[in-house]
Design an enzyme around this catalytic site. Structure first.
Site, PDB file in Angstrom:
ATOM      1  N   GLY A   1       0.820  -1.201   0.000  1.00  0.00           N
ATOM      2  CA  GLY A   1       0.000   0.000   0.000  1.00  0.00           C
ATOM      3  C   GLY A   1       0.854   1.251   0.000  1.00  0.00           C
ATOM      4  O   GLY A   1       2.061   1.202   0.244  1.00  0.00           O
ATOM      5  N   PRO A   2       0.242   2.400  -0.268  1.00  0.00           N
ATOM      6  CA  PRO A   2       0.981   3.651  -0.265  1.00  0.00           C
ATOM      7  C   PRO A   2       1.237   4.135   1.160  1.00  0.00           C
ATOM      8  O   PRO A   2       0.583   3.702   2.111  1.00  0.00           O
ATOM      9  CB  PRO A   2       0.029   4.598  -0.995  1.00  0.00           C
TER      10      PRO A   2
ATOM     11  N   CYS B   1       5.649  -5.853   1.006  1.00  0.00           N
ATOM     12  CA  CYS B   1       5.995  -4.452   0.788  1.00  0.00           C
ATOM     13  C   CYS B   1       5.718  -3.621   2.052  1.00  0.00           C
ATOM     14  O   CYS B   1       6.493  -3.665   2.994  1.00  0.00           O
ATOM     15  CB  CYS B   1       5.261  -3.898  -0.432  1.00  0.00           C
TER      16      CYS B   1
ATOM     17  N   GLN C   1       7.734  -3.886   5.580  1.00  0.00           N
ATOM     18  CA  GLN C   1       8.345  -2.727   6.225  1.00  0.00           C
ATOM     19  C   GLN C   1       7.773  -2.509   7.620  1.00  0.00           C
ATOM     20  O   GLN C   1       8.494  -2.166   8.559  1.00  0.00           O
ATOM     21  CB  GLN C   1       8.126  -1.485   5.359  1.00  0.00           C
TER      22      GLN C   1
END
Length: 692
Positions: free
Chosen positions: A62-63, A93, A97
């Site tokens: 996701g952003p 992703c 993180q």
């Protein structure tokens, strides 16, 4: 312990890869059942009671940043579950993180990827990465070596004690056997809270009021007229009368084939919808449900099998209509809206021209309609019209301001808020109104545009208060007729203007040989695959990736994606399924005009662009009474608003043109400005002008 039918909980962070990830999970675990929730749908205390009902959790990409609560929601709490609630978790992703940050990793920005390197065999979207704490509980499992640019970049991690791994499902099953963890039996209370699984069969629809055997058939007469074109037919149908509505979808160049000219009546139903005004009054029955119900009642039994359009809705859908579907707040919600966000007219009489075979189909949905024989007689005596044009002065967007916005967009990309942003700007042309007799009507302007820049998805649509002239090269979404409809999309990302010496070989080197152009295209292909997977399930295929196609004034980088409904999971045999409308709703606005992930990109663009886009970067096209549809992206176009409520005629008219490009981490601001100008040059010939 054997897990016969694993249930996966996929946590979505509003990304445009989520359903692609779900599809990959289904490929790895064909018998799994996947439930998808947003990362802000539950607090951790609300979610905890449901975790025992799942075999594992997948935290999607996701952003944003794993250090911002508003970006990751409940994800940050999943890494701190107590021992009796532990569940295998796979982070992708942003999820990876987040796991690292939760266990002491340092978050850093990546420099520009793939700069001055040779061939690579993988693609990375992410702008952020983590540097793991030495001796911590999270260990590095895989990495990429960026050399002097970024050094060693962590690509996969695993927790030393908890079941948070990259080699996921095999280890998850081993851990479940070792710990004796059992998944609780499913019940309706859990499904009420979590929602239905991905790929679940649709809820039954109410029966149509008109049984299929009672529906009318389309009356059609076929003419062999290889020299006939859409412009000539439009002239015969009174297109020059600026006061009357008119619709024409024009396949003026390959790969287009069928052109559609509507013969409208005073009784033709025009449907308009302003999203910001009416969305609160429709309640649960939104405009998409209304349209689906309306068209279900207009279904016909049969028409000519060689014609894609038998009759139905033709018109335009705005960019902002798609934003409404994304539940994004418009930056100019309180401004007066000129153009309706949905402007469609129901066409009962039409002429369809097949440029491949030279056949002309005269059609009517009205029983025993004498209009058919009258039109056949008129067409046999027709001749082609002449073309005239008038040249005004064009005003471009402010160059320095646009370049500054490009740099702001790149900063948001480096911050991890988006992978790609399609930044646009408006060009306005104001000119004196002229009398129709001098050849400067909107119809004559369209003829000039068509002759200078013929395009496969051209259109002339005059549905007051909007007049649209389009020479679009880009198909957005087409749907074949049921049963078993096929969804077909052709996104364009990458443009080279034709010029002396720009051969196909040169264009391919500039487009396919450009990491930036291929990256733009790839991100939109993944976004479209995500949108298709959300509706049709697993059967989504990329039929063409980054093919170079030739158009009248440019070379374009085009991909082709198709999705098919799965009979095992959808009512594909039901010709009145609402899934076609659902596909259109979920695909808007076009991903090629937003960037990825779509929702976050649209939100960012609301802060970077000064004007609403309106008709530009929306879609235009048709929905047939036979159940098929075809929509193009409204680009290489111009449109005007005409206030007919004003009793004093305005002496001038204003046309708006939109243009822009996809901004990535590799974008050069000067080159992006030049690309926008190239795209404007495709449309400005409608006014007899050029720009430098």
């Amino acid at each position: 312990m054997a897990i016969e039918t694993p249930r996966l909980l996929l946590v979505d962070s509003y990304d445009s890869f989520t359903f692609n990830l779900a599809s990959l999970c289904k490929q790895a675990m064909p018998n799994c059942i996947i439930y998808i929730i947003k990362n802000d749908a539950f607090t951790i205390s609300e979610l905890l009671p449901f975790l025992p009902f799942f075999s594992a959790i997948v935290v999607g990409p996701g952003p944003g940043s794993p250090e911002k609560d508003e970006d990751i929601g409940v994800i940050k709490d999943l890494w701190n579950l107590t021992e009796h609630l532990l569940i295998p978790i796979f982070g992708v992703c942003l999820g990876l993180q987040s796991l690292g940050v939760a266990h002491g990793a340092e978050l850093r920005r990546l420099d520009v990827l793939f700069h001055a390197v040779g061939m690579v065999e993988a693609v990375r979207y992410h702008s952020l990465h983590v540097v793991l704490a030495k001796g911590g509980d999270v260990q590095e499992l895989a990495w990429a070596d960026d050399g002097a640019e970024n050094g060693r970049v962590v690509m996969a991690v695993g927790h030393t004690l908890k079941p948070f791994w990259a080699n996921f499902w095999r280890l998850a099953r081993r851990w479940a056997r070792k710990t004796g963890r059992q998944t609780m039996p499913w019940n309706t209370a859990v499904e009420t809270a979590i929602g239905r699984p991905w790929l679940s069969p649709p809820l039954p629809s109410p029966p149509l009021s008109t049984p299929s055997e009672s529906r009318p058939a389309v009356t059609t007469q076929v003419l062999e007229m290889p020299s006939m074109d859409a412009a000539t037919v439009s002239e015969l149908f009174g297109v020059s009368d600026e006061e009357s509505p008119f619709v024409m979808l024009d396949s003026a160049a390959q790969p287009g084939r069928f052109s559609i000219v509507g013969s409208l009546m005073q009784t033709s139903l025009q449907i308009t919808y302003f999203a910001l005004i009416f969305r609160k009054t429709l309640g649960r029955r939104d405009v998409w449900t209304w349209l689906a119900d309306f068209m279900a009642g207009k279904r016909v039994r049969e028409g000519h099998p060689d014609v894609l359009f038998w009759g139905g809705l033709i018109g335009v859908l705005s960019y902002e209509l798609g934003i409404e579907s994304l539940d994004v707040t418009l930056s100019n919600e309180n401004h007066h809206r000129q153009h309706p966000d949905l402007n469609l007219i129901f066409v009962e009489r039409s002429v369809v021209i097949d440029s491949l075979t030279g056949r002309v189909f005269v059609q009517s949905l009205i029983s025993d309609d004498p209009w058919i024989s009258d039109t056949v007689s008129i067409l046999t005596k027709a001749s082609s019209p002449s073309i005239k044009a008038v040249a005004p002065v064009v005003r471009l967007p402010d160059r320095c301001r646009y370049i500054a916005r490009i740099n702001q967009a790149k900063e948001r990309i480096f911050a991890g808020d988006s992978y790609e942003l399609c930044l646009t700007a408006r060009t306005s042309i104001s000119l004196p109104k002229v009398f129709p007799t001098d050849g400067s009507t909107s119809w004559r302007r369209y003829q000039t545009l068509r002759s200078k820049n013929p395009a496969p998805y051209s259109a002339y649509i005059r549905l007051h208060p909007t007049t649209l002239l389009s020479s679009s090269p880009e198909r957005f979404l087409s749907t074949s007729r049921p049963p078993h409809p096929v969804f077909h999309l052709r996104p364009i990302k990458g443009t080279v203007r034709k010029a002396p010496g720009i051969t196909r070989t040169v264009a391919e080197a500039a487009l396919i040989g450009s990491p930036k152009e291929v990256a733009e295209n790839l991100m939109i292909v993944d976004l479209i695959r995500h949108d298709l997977h959300a509706v049709v399930g697993e059967d989504v295929q990329v039929k063409q990736f980054c093919g170079v196609e030739e158009y009248e004034t440019v070379w374009q980088l085009v991909s082709v994606i198709e999705g098919r409904l799965e009979p095992s999971t959808h009512a594909a045999s039901d010709p009145d399924s609402q899934l076609g409308w659902e596909m259109l709703r979920k695909s808007l606005p076009p991903g090629s005009m937003t960037g990825a992930p779509k929702k976050r990109s649209v939100e960012i663009l609301q802060t970077l662009e000064e004007h609403e886009r309106g008709i530009y970067s929306g879609v235009c096209g048709y929905w047939c009474v036979g159940g098929g549809s075809d929509w193009s992206v409204t680009i290489r176009s111009c449109f005007k608003f005409e206030d007919r409520s004003n009793t004093i005629p305005c002496p001038t008219e204003t046309w708006d043109l939109g243009a822009g490009g996809a901004i990535t981490a590799l974008s050069d601001a000067e080159a992006e400005w030049d690309e926008m100008i190239v795209k404007l040059k495709s449309t400005l010939p409608a006014f007899g002008v050029s720009c430098t």
